[in-house]
Motif scaffolding. Structure first.
Motif, short mmCIF file in Angstrom:
data_model
loop_
_atom_site.label_atom_id
_atom_site.label_comp_id
_atom_site.label_asym_id
_atom_site.label_seq_id
_atom_site.Cartn_x
_atom_site.Cartn_y
_atom_site.Cartn_z
N ASP A 41 0.83 -1.20 0.00
CA ASP A 41 0.00 0.00 0.00
C ASP A 41 0.87 1.26 0.00
N ALA A 42 2.01 1.20 0.67
CA ALA A 42 2.93 2.33 0.62
C ALA A 42 3.52 2.48 -0.78
N ALA A 43 3.85 1.34 -1.41
CA ALA A 43 4.37 1.39 -2.78
C ALA A 43 3.32 1.94 -3.73
N TRP A 44 2.07 1.53 -3.53
CA TRP A 44 0.97 2.03 -4.38
C TRP A 44 0.79 3.54 -4.19
N GLY A 45 0.85 4.00 -2.94
CA GLY A 45 0.75 5.43 -2.69
C GLY A 45 1.86 6.21 -3.39
N PHE A 46 3.06 5.64 -3.37
CA PHE A 46 4.17 6.28 -4.07
C PHE A 46 3.90 6.33 -5.58
N TRP A 47 3.40 5.21 -6.12
CA TRP A 47 3.16 5.10 -7.56
C TRP A 47 2.11 6.10 -8.04
N THR A 48 1.05 6.29 -7.26
CA THR A 48 -0.03 7.15 -7.72
C THR A 48 0.41 8.60 -7.90
N ASP A 49 1.48 8.98 -7.23
CA ASP A 49 1.95 10.36 -7.31
C ASP A 49 3.33 10.47 -7.95
N ALA A 50 3.79 9.36 -8.58
CA ALA A 50 5.17 9.31 -9.09
C ALA A 50 5.27 9.89 -10.50
N ALA A 51 6.36 10.58 -10.75
CA ALA A 51 6.62 11.08 -12.11
C ALA A 51 6.77 9.92 -13.09
N ALA A 52 7.29 8.79 -12.62
CA ALA A 52 7.44 7.62 -13.49
C ALA A 52 6.08 7.11 -13.95
N ARG A 53 5.10 7.14 -13.07
CA ARG A 53 3.75 6.71 -13.46
C ARG A 53 3.20 7.60 -14.56
N ASP A 54 3.37 8.91 -14.39
CA ASP A 54 2.89 9.83 -15.42
C ASP A 54 3.60 9.57 -16.74
N ALA A 55 4.91 9.34 -16.69
CA ALA A 55 5.69 9.13 -17.92
C ALA A 55 5.27 7.86 -18.63
N LEU A 56 4.84 6.85 -17.88
CA LEU A 56 4.48 5.55 -18.45
C LEU A 56 2.97 5.37 -18.63
N ASP A 57 2.19 6.41 -18.41
CA ASP A 57 0.73 6.31 -18.50
C ASP A 57 0.18 5.24 -17.57
N GLY A 58 0.87 5.02 -16.45
CA GLY A 58 0.39 4.04 -15.48
C GLY A 58 0.68 2.60 -15.83
N LEU A 59 1.49 2.36 -16.87
CA LEU A 59 1.71 1.00 -17.36
C LEU A 59 2.94 0.36 -16.74
#
Length: 341
Positions: free
Chosen positions: A193-211
């Motif tokens: 859940d901590a990793a998921w929280g990090f992912w939802t606000d991560a620049a990497a997530r935005d760059a990868l369209d969440g993929l």
């Protein structure tokens, strides 16, 4: 659901698009064996596709109804004993549609016989795949194109795909004793859940369209979910590191190990769905953790997906990891728009 029985996808009267059958194997092998100088995986994979009973996968062929398929004994690598009955017509194109989740589809293995290029067969095959994915509830389809494959990029745009995202592979060496170059970040509890929280606000997530790498279909990308991270944590496949100023600095998760041949030798690759981090110290700690994790499953090499940009690539280079020579592109098609005939 065989959508090809009621829809004509090819404008060419001699061409029929239908679901593939085992008897298409000699024709498919004949025009895919030399796709690239290094060969092609399809002649080996096609019999497995036909033997599988997967409700989330459909393989389509474009067939010249005026031509007969080649005899099995005339095609290099085809064992006539593996072909019980030849199909009607000669397969001159192939592609595969895969349902990755309830709403996501993946298109792959698009090949057209060189003698038939220029007759819009890739569009017809793509239309059949899009149609089947839509009818089974999927509303987005994606594919992957090597960045050097300009003809494949152009064909994807013509066939209804739009630009999506890009990524690169990095390959930290498996090493049970790997350590980060600084002590500014370190491995912490693998809290999904901590990793998921990090992912939802991560620049990497935005760059990868969440993929991230899909856990079931090799070479495919799908949306990373909280549940996927929870399963990874339960299986001891989730890696989480801290940031220098406290909190979560990054994470990765191993999606699978796979076997491959290298110069006749069997080798094991550990594959990681995505690596995301906040800063270069977190990157350094995360890649060291990946190296240790890969060694723990006796992997000979790794493959880790990261976003494509100068920041992400230079961070991994600074950490000493091998970086792929070129990025790969992911393209997407909105299946709420009707792309097929």
């Amino acid at each position: 659901m065989d959508v090809t029985t009621t829809t004509e996808y090819a404008a060419d009267a001699a061409i029929e698009v239908r679901e593939a059958v085992p008897g298409d194997y000699p024709a498919v092998a004949a025009f895919t064996t030399d796709t690239w100088e290094s060969g092609d995986y399809i002649p080996e994979a096609f019999p497995r596709w036909m033997a599988a009973d997967d409700p989330d996968t459909r393989t389509f062929v474009a067939v010249d109804t005026t031509e007969s398929p080649p005899a099995p004994e005339s095609v290099d690598g085809v064992d006539p004993a593996d072909v019980d009955e030849l199909a009607d017509g000669r397969a001159v194109g192939v592609c595969q549609a895969v349902g990755l989740s309830e709403h996501e589809g993946w298109m792959q293995a698009m090949r057209v016989d060189p003698e038939y290029r220029g007759r819009r067969l890739s569009r017809a095959l793509n239309d059949a795949g899009f149609h089947w994915l839509h009818e089974t509830g999927r509303r987005v389809a994606r594919n992957m194109v090597f960045s050097w494959n300009t003809s494949g990029l152009g064909a994807s745009r013509v066939n209804g795909f739009e630009p999506g995202t890009e990524f690169r592979w990095v390959q930290p060496e498996p090493d049970a004793d790997a350590t980060a170059r600084t002590d500014d970040a370190a491995v912490v509890d693998a809290d999904p859940d901590a990793a998921w929280g990090f992912w939802t606000d991560a620049a990497a997530r935005d760059a990868l369209d969440g993929l991230a790498l899909d856990p079931t279909e090799s070479w495919a990308l799908s949306e990373l979910t909280r549940e996927r991270l929870r399963r990874a944590a339960a299986d001891d496949r989730l890696l989480v590191v801290s940031a220098p100023d406290g909190g979560i600095g990054g994470f990765s998760h191993r999606v699978r190990t796979s076997e491959f041949e290298d110069d006749g030798e069997s080798r094991t690759r550990a594959e990681y769905g995505v690596a995301a981090w906040r800063d270069r110290a977190s990157c350094d700690a995360l890649l060291a953790a990946i190296s240790r994790d890969a060694a723990s499953v006796d992997a000979d090499t790794t493959r880790v997906l990261i976003p494509e940009s100068v920041k992400w690539v230079s961070d991994t280079a600074l950490a000493g990891a091998d970086v792929g020579d070129e990025p790969d592109f992911v393209m997407r098609a909105d299946l709420t728009e009707r792309h097929w005939a």
